[in-house]
Design an enzyme around this catalytic site. Sequence first.
Site, PDB file in Angstrom:
ATOM      1  N   ASP A 636       4.829 -26.232 -39.638  1.00 45.39           N
ATOM      2  CA  ASP A 636       4.872 -27.420 -40.486  1.00 45.39           C
ATOM      3  C   ASP A 636       4.094 -27.126 -41.759  1.00 45.39           C
ATOM      4  OD1 ASP A 636       5.445 -29.927 -41.368  1.00 45.39           O
ATOM      5  OD2 ASP A 636       4.186 -31.012 -39.950  1.00 45.39           O
ATOM      6  N   GLU A 674       7.803 -25.053 -50.063  1.00 45.69           N
ATOM      7  CA  GLU A 674       8.167 -25.495 -48.715  1.00 45.69           C
ATOM      8  C   GLU A 674       8.576 -24.338 -47.813  1.00 45.69           C
ATOM      9  OE1 GLU A 674       8.129 -27.513 -45.808  1.00 45.69           O
ATOM     10  OE2 GLU A 674       8.390 -29.020 -47.357  1.00 45.69           O
ATOM     11  N   ASP A 706       9.241 -28.053 -38.462  1.00 51.53           N
ATOM     12  CA  ASP A 706       9.120 -29.407 -38.994  1.00 51.53           C
ATOM     13  C   ASP A 706       8.863 -29.345 -40.492  1.00 51.53           C
ATOM     14  OD1 ASP A 706       9.007 -32.125 -39.080  1.00 51.53           O
ATOM     15  OD2 ASP A 706       7.268 -32.349 -37.777  1.00 51.53           O
ATOM     16  N   HIS A 840       1.177 -29.357 -37.526  1.00 50.09           N
ATOM     17  CA  HIS A 840       0.885 -30.413 -38.500  1.00 50.09           C
ATOM     18  C   HIS A 840      -0.618 -30.656 -38.609  1.00 50.09           C
ATOM     19  CE1 HIS A 840       0.871 -34.310 -40.511  1.00 50.09           C
ATOM     20  NE2 HIS A 840       0.146 -34.766 -39.502  1.00 50.09           N
TER      21      HIS A 840
END
Length: 865
Positions: A636, A674, A706, A840
């Site tokens: 993530d 990203e 993710d 995350h």
Amino acid sequence: MTGRARTRARGRARSREIQQQAAPGAAATPEPAPSWPPPQTRREEGPVAEPERPRGAEGGSRPPVEELELAAELRTVSLQQRTVFQDLVVNTRQRMEHVRVSKTGSEGQVVRLLANHFRVTSRPQWIAYKYNVNYQPDIESGNLRASLLSQYRGKCYIFDGNSLLLPYKLRKPKTVFSRETGKLTVTVTIEFSRELTPDAPDCLRFYNILFRRTLKSMDWKQVGRNYYNDTEAVKFGETQVQLEIWPGYATSILQYENSITLCADVNHKLIRIQTAYDLMNSITTENQEYIREKVADKLVGSIVMTRYNNKTYRVDGIAWERTPKDTFEKSDGQRITYIDYYLQQHKAVITDNDQPLLISQGKWKKGQKDTKREPILLVPQLCVLTGLTDEVRKNYMAMKALADHTRLNPEKRHHELKKFINTIQTNKTVQKELRYWDLNFDSNFLSFSGRTLTTVNVQRERRVNVRPQQGQWILTTSRVPLFTPMPLTHWLMLYSSNDDIIASDLKGTLELSISQMGIEMEPVKMIAVHATDSYQAALQRQTNKEPPQMRISRLLAFQVVCLLSDDKKDRYDKIKKYLCTACPTPSQCVVAKTLKRPKIFPVVCEKLAQQMVCKMGGALWKVDTGIKKAMFVGIDCFHDTVNRKKSIAGFVASTTDQLTKWYSQCVIQEAGEEIVNGLTDCLRAALEVWCQNESCVPRSVIVYRDGVGDGQLQALLDHEIPQMLACLKNIPSRENVALTFIVVKKRINTRFFAVSGRSLQNPNPGTVIDVELTRKEWYDFFIVSQSVREGTVTPTHYNVIYDTVCLRPNTVQRLTYQLCHMYYNWAGIIRVPAPCHYAHKLAYLVGQSIHEQPDSSLSTLLYYL
């Protein structure tokens, strides 16, 4: 550590940094900084007319806000929507032989479901015509681009800033004409591109633009990407905490398994009646520097909305030296003050000519790290605040009213959506527009069957299994010994000298909880931190007492518990940074006020004890996935959209066959980036730890990715998957290690409702949907994994884009649901697989508090929980 405290702390630093920047459109010769706050505590506001929509006439002018945000409005909308449709043309299923015939599972109990989707129909033979539009020289203003087409586009058209869609064919395939705009002559070329069928991705993109335009035709207000009906706004709260809720809807039209559907979900916008100017004047003291600090603390990092155009902006700083008396340059070269502009353009009267201006750095989006963003200046008096304040949160009646209007259960959400679709179908203007394009919307919710998987057994003690109740097992297993306890041989507790009683109670309760979990422990060392001291200094003194030859060997058996007097972010960041980089030590922070509630004090202490065990390498429970020698990876990314700092990619991988130990690593990248680089090194390091624990190479690596934005599926196939394949190819093993790569998407508007007699309710945890709302080109499915007490549950979408493990639908669906049980920071089922959420948490901690690579000695511990 609360999010609000972190935002405030970021805001103070950001305010000081931005104050040195020049604002666009300011006078060439700086005027003397005005004295603010003014001597009086408050000025009365003059009359303000209804907000006027921006005009797009040729030669029109706009202040810096609108020049920067509206200049390329249509082009920006086009790019935002186009990213969604880039994914639709990526056919990943065709590469997977094992699901080419069918991707539908069969396990579980069949349940009847409804979804917030409405079929969209048109005649199969209907054709639309797409034309490319080119401007020479290029025109930035979206309104001006549309205005130049006014006499050539006809009554029925859809224009996205670059292309024109018509329901009929123009006489000529190419049309060229010129128009005067100000002192500029613009040549416009309209050239035929191709015919589009109703299910073509490009046609669907134009349909979305059309539908948003129909909402605008009903006088709904656009805020961000959604539209809201401000005529049905609900006001509540007292004078100091008065709020306004605008009901609205998030919509999208897309092609799914068997049909095109309109997805509509209820969306509310919370607005505070208070303006930024009101808040600034509510802070009164004779110390002007203190006022500025408090104003920055309250405003910087918050979101405001300008009522004259219903746009939202993040406040990044305060230009104390700028006032509405400053001038900016209009598009025709003339200069005008902010006071005169807003009076002429919006009939808005600015009564305090000496108020400072707010600074916004503009919309920051992922993947736009190279885009130059000029600061935008805002007038506080014309900016209303959004979001919740501490005062609102403390007001029971306000929070109850807010929950009643926004946390809709399935029955209420169903009712609101039925009302919405009926409004669309009975509005004559809307229906006339839709008939031009041969579009019809079904008034019934999409109906189909789903399946609820069997309950997963959770193993707490090595011989004790528990089954979740309502998605949780905390009440039935709180005092059961842990699966893998970890002794606490050295640990200390730091606390503020003012919280000595709470610290003593915490010490006693922690010792009791830890002993009930079957954990061996030594007495804790208590250290009081005085007001003139800091936690970091106290920690440094303590670690310096260790002999150099023993310091490193004992650090990882040394747990630190910090009892904080408040939730100031800067203090929390310093502690975490020191204990994750300079002195790598597992640590746990807790705010004193959290422990002042007697009813939850034992539960909080028990939770702290469990977190301490996890961070020291212990395991609370396990789930048998049925797949042997499989490494599970979560990836993530965290993007700091406030400070525009580096983006952090979190990589977490299981390193035992029982999924009780994890390896973690961060990849620090440029802001907004990203797609992750460096995955080869991350996976190689994780495999080395796996081989140390299991004495063999895993047979397969299953990745849950993710945080991927719309339009990036092909980028994953081109960049991230090859990195992992390159690593697996170089592993010395008799058999090739297979790879499965699954994209996880949480931010979706799809909702599912379980039909129970004549009522609707949330689907049970474990409900799988792999029909109707999936896509033929993808190996995808939805899972409702968690249980919610209030509101409507949100499903998670999974898309298997690469799979040489050859996971069958039943296997991958069951496996994904099982992994939602393995997150150690919550004794229940979470919304995404555990490795995803671990990644995350890691990326968030590093991105928010540490801002550099954690020490590698912590990589095998869950220190980031």
